[in-house]
Design an enzyme around this catalytic site. Structure first.
Site, mmCIF file in Angstrom:
data_model
loop_
_atom_site.group_PDB
_atom_site.id
_atom_site.type_symbol
_atom_site.label_atom_id
_atom_site.label_comp_id
_atom_site.label_asym_id
_atom_site.label_seq_id
_atom_site.Cartn_x
_atom_site.Cartn_y
_atom_site.Cartn_z
ATOM 1 N N GLU A 62 0.864 -1.195 0.000
ATOM 2 C CA GLU A 62 0.000 0.000 0.000
ATOM 3 C C GLU A 62 0.896 1.241 0.000
ATOM 4 O OE1 GLU A 62 -3.396 0.969 -0.129
ATOM 5 O OE2 GLU A 62 -2.386 2.901 0.026
ATOM 6 N N ASP A 89 5.207 2.256 -3.409
ATOM 7 C CA ASP A 89 4.599 2.086 -4.733
ATOM 8 C C ASP A 89 4.851 0.642 -5.197
ATOM 9 O OD1 ASP A 89 4.100 2.018 -7.500
ATOM 10 O OD2 ASP A 89 4.705 4.099 -7.750
ATOM 11 N N ASP A 112 -6.754 2.333 -8.781
ATOM 12 C CA ASP A 112 -6.724 3.485 -9.697
ATOM 13 C C ASP A 112 -7.912 4.434 -9.609
ATOM 14 O OD1 ASP A 112 -4.330 2.522 -10.650
ATOM 15 O OD2 ASP A 112 -5.279 1.287 -12.170
ATOM 16 N N LYS A 116 -8.291 12.122 -13.973
ATOM 17 C CA LYS A 116 -7.814 13.109 -14.939
ATOM 18 C C LYS A 116 -6.704 12.517 -15.798
ATOM 19 C CE LYS A 116 -9.166 16.941 -12.127
ATOM 20 N NZ LYS A 116 -8.848 17.659 -10.923
ATOM 21 N N ASP A 148 -15.373 -0.781 -9.778
ATOM 22 C CA ASP A 148 -16.762 -0.331 -9.974
ATOM 23 C C ASP A 148 -16.854 0.637 -11.161
ATOM 24 O OD1 ASP A 148 -15.342 1.666 -8.722
ATOM 25 O OD2 ASP A 148 -16.791 2.011 -7.107
HETATM 26 C C1 LIG Z 1 -9.645 3.017 -4.421
HETATM 27 S S1 LIG Z 1 -8.522 2.453 -3.222
HETATM 28 C C2 LIG Z 1 -9.070 0.756 -2.958
HETATM 29 C C3 LIG Z 1 -8.651 0.228 -1.618
HETATM 30 C C4 LIG Z 1 -9.006 -1.235 -1.350
HETATM 31 N N1 LIG Z 1 -8.306 -2.138 -2.246
HETATM 32 C C5 LIG Z 1 -10.492 -1.473 -1.451
HETATM 33 O O1 LIG Z 1 -10.938 -2.062 -2.460
HETATM 34 O O2 LIG Z 1 -11.206 -1.054 -0.523
HETATM 35 C C6 LIG Z 1 -6.983 2.218 -4.113
HETATM 36 C C7 LIG Z 1 -5.821 1.960 -3.155
HETATM 37 O O3 LIG Z 1 -4.650 1.698 -3.919
HETATM 38 C C8 LIG Z 1 -3.562 2.386 -3.312
HETATM 39 N N2 LIG Z 1 -2.555 2.593 -4.369
HETATM 40 C C9 LIG Z 1 -2.657 3.416 -5.433
HETATM 41 N N3 LIG Z 1 -1.553 3.357 -6.194
HETATM 42 C C10 LIG Z 1 -0.720 2.458 -5.595
HETATM 43 C C11 LIG Z 1 0.576 1.970 -5.891
HETATM 44 N N4 LIG Z 1 1.247 2.406 -6.977
HETATM 45 N N5 LIG Z 1 1.133 1.055 -5.056
HETATM 46 C C12 LIG Z 1 0.459 0.625 -3.965
HETATM 47 N N6 LIG Z 1 -0.770 1.071 -3.610
HETATM 48 C C13 LIG Z 1 -1.361 1.964 -4.421
HETATM 49 C C14 LIG Z 1 -4.193 3.676 -2.786
HETATM 50 O O4 LIG Z 1 -3.402 4.296 -1.804
HETATM 51 C C15 LIG Z 1 -5.518 3.154 -2.261
HETATM 52 O O5 LIG Z 1 -5.413 2.718 -0.919
#
Ligand SMILES: C[S@@+](CC[C@H](N)C(=O)[O-])C[C@H]1O[C@@H](n2cnc3c(N)ncnc32)[C@H](O)[C@@H]1O
Length: 205
Positions: A62, A89, A112, A116, A148
């Site tokens: 995360e 990341d 994701d 934008k 979604d």
């Molecule tokens: C829309 S949230 C969904 C969270 C969870 N998986 C859920 O379904 O409830 C997307 C998550 O991906 C994480 N995230 C985005 N880009 C990432 C990356 N490059 N590496 C690791 N985590 C990432 C964000 O911080 C966020 O917590």
């Protein structure tokens, strides 16, 4: 604690991947299948999965320090030994991960949330991540993505169709149910609100 103290706490104490090249095999005890949960957010999927498959080794990645820190605190509180958290990341962490062919399952739940055009480079599902997943996953390993956002699902299908290393499940990869059972926070909310979810499975060739 002030907001800046909290931010420092999260930044300094969120668990990180080892420096340089590192082994996914030695992050957790045992020899059970390795599973990745990329972008686990508030972490429900990690904890549900940990209870379902106690012999698997689940690695959650995360990027947000606060979420990684809080999930790690919860692991420690419940003494859960089959989950490890890496903050950062996923594209950068997995580039350094070894060994090839070691990962049995990968989940990306609702990745994701960027809309934008200028935020396209933030999107985690892209060539960089898919290349590392092709390298790290075992033949027959399963990649599960759910979202979604219908057009995002179509983009993921198109990206996977172009990759020689993955075979989409029958029906262009779409499936009705989460094959691993463990729900993410966003999935639980979508189900409660009666919203549609697009689910995709691909197998590592
Ligand atoms: C829309 S949230 C969904 C969270 C969870 N998986 C859920 O379904 O409830 C997307 C998550 O991906 C994480 N995230 C985005 N880009 C990432 C990356 N490059 N590496 C690791 N985590 C990432 C964000 O911080 C966020 O917590």
């Amino acid at each position: 604690m002030s907001d800046s103290d909290l931010r420092r706490l999260y930044r300094e104490h969120a668990p990180r991947a080892p420096e340089g090249r590192f082994s996914l095999e030695t992050l957790l005890e045992g020899s059970g299948p390795i599973e990745l949960d990329i972008g686990f957010g508030r972490g429900l999927s990690l904890f549900e999965r940990a209870a379902q498959v106690p012999d698997s080794r689940i690695i959650g990645i995360e990027v947000k320090t606060k979420l990684a820190y809080k999930a790690d605190q919860r692991l420690q509180k419940h003494d859960l030994r089959n989950v490890a958290i890496l903050c950062g990341d996923a594209r950068e962490i997995l580039k350094r991960a070894e060994p090839s062919g070691s990962v049995r399952r990968v989940s990306l739940h609702f990745p994701d949330p960027w809309w934008k055009k200028r935020h396209d480079k933030r999107r985690v599902i892209g060539d960089a991540l898919l290349t590392e997943l092709e390298r790290l996953m075992k033949p027959g390993g399963e990649l599960f993505i759910q979202t979604d956002v219908e057009h995002r699902a179509a983009q993921y299908v198109a990206q996977l169709q172009e990759r020689a290393g993955f075979a989409l499940a029958a029906g262009r990869g779409y499936i009705d149910e989460n094959p691993f059972g463990a729900r993410s926070n966003r999935e639980k909310r979508a189900i409660e609100d009666g919203l549609p979810v697009w689910r995709i499975v691909a197998t590592r060739r």
